[in-house]
Design a protein around this motif. Structure first.
Motif, PDB file in Angstrom:
ATOM      1  N   ASN A   1      -2.871   7.573  -5.282  1.00 38.89           N
ATOM      2  CA  ASN A   1      -1.544   8.179  -5.465  1.00 38.89           C
ATOM      3  C   ASN A   1      -0.897   7.812  -6.799  1.00 38.89           C
ATOM      4  O   ASN A   1       0.252   8.176  -7.040  1.00 38.89           O
ATOM      5  CB  ASN A   1      -0.626   7.779  -4.304  1.00 38.89           C
ATOM      6  N   GLY A   2      -1.620   7.084  -7.652  1.00 37.96           N
ATOM      7  CA  GLY A   2      -1.108   6.756  -8.976  1.00 37.96           C
ATOM      8  C   GLY A   2      -0.114   5.607  -9.011  1.00 37.96           C
ATOM      9  O   GLY A   2       0.502   5.360 -10.047  1.00 37.96           O
ATOM     10  N   LYS A   3       0.037   4.881  -7.906  1.00 41.68           N
ATOM     11  CA  LYS A   3       0.971   3.745  -7.887  1.00 41.68           C
ATOM     12  C   LYS A   3       0.422   2.561  -8.669  1.00 41.68           C
ATOM     13  O   LYS A   3       1.183   1.753  -9.181  1.00 41.68           O
ATOM     14  CB  LYS A   3       1.274   3.330  -6.454  1.00 41.68           C
TER      15      LYS A   3
ATOM     16  N   LYS B   1      -4.709  -0.554  -1.017  1.00 40.73           N
ATOM     17  CA  LYS B   1      -4.838  -0.554  -2.486  1.00 40.73           C
ATOM     18  C   LYS B   1      -5.513   0.733  -2.968  1.00 40.73           C
ATOM     19  O   LYS B   1      -5.138   1.295  -3.995  1.00 40.73           O
ATOM     20  CB  LYS B   1      -5.617  -1.783  -2.963  1.00 40.73           C
ATOM     21  N   PHE B   2      -6.512   1.215  -2.231  1.00 42.54           N
ATOM     22  CA  PHE B   2      -7.170   2.472  -2.607  1.00 42.54           C
ATOM     23  C   PHE B   2      -6.207   3.651  -2.474  1.00 42.54           C
ATOM     24  O   PHE B   2      -6.229   4.565  -3.297  1.00 42.54           O
ATOM     25  CB  PHE B   2      -8.419   2.703  -1.767  1.00 42.54           C
TER      26      PHE B   2
END
Length: 172
Positions: free
Chosen positions: A68-70, A62-63
């Motif tokens: 990465n902006g996802k 998750k981090f």
């Protein structure tokens, strides 16, 4: 070429020793390069005693998505002593600043002392030799300017002064 399969037995002893040293340096460099792009690899580099669990892999993914902006928002709910504070309040800000030195981070906690402690811990990590092995360009980007003032990524630690009272009213 896979350096692990090279037969060095016929080389002179001093050349073998130098080859093995270079092989170790190459392996360390690969690990450090992976740590720039992968949160869990970063954690393992700066926290050698860390013991990885399945929940750590999930949070680290998750981090990575956040970095990465996802994803734009993330809430972490875990029981006490599952490294959520170490990850989210200390290691994540340090890793994110290494990836993007111009990043500005605001860290909010329920006490001022806790905010200061995490901020200081992150700063100490950022100033450490282990950190600079991973993010070598960090020093170059943040060299002193003019009067010797050090410019670093902004990180502000704040205390939340609002408390939810038992009757559900927000008090200050």
């Amino acid at each position: 070429m896979n350096l692990n399969t090279v037969d060095i037995s016929k080389l002179p002893a001093d050349v073998r020793k130098q080859f093995l040293q270079l092989q170790v340096m190459y392996a360390e460099k690969r690990i450090q390069n992976k740590a720039k792009d992968d949160f869990l690899s970063f954690v393992k580099c700066v926290w050698p005693e860390f013991i990885e669990g399945a929940h750590h892999r999930h949070v680290a993914k998750k981090f990575n998505d956040l970095a990465n902006g996802k994803i734009k928002r993330l809430i972490i709910n875990m029981p006490p002593r599952h490294t959520k504070s170490e990850f989210a309040s200390y290691l994540l800000p340090s890793w994110m600043v290494g990836r993007n030195p111009k990043l500005k981070i605001i860290q909010v906690t329920h006490t001022g002392e806790l905010a200061i402690r995490f901020g200081r811990k992150a700063k100490n990590l950022i100033d450490s030799p282990e950190y600079h092995k991973i993010f070598q360009d960090y020093k170059k980007i943040h060299k002193p300017l003019g009067g010797g003032k050090q410019h670093k990524a902004a990180s502000i630690s704040l205390q939340v002064s609002a408390v939810l009272s038992p009757d559900g009213v927000l008090t200050y």
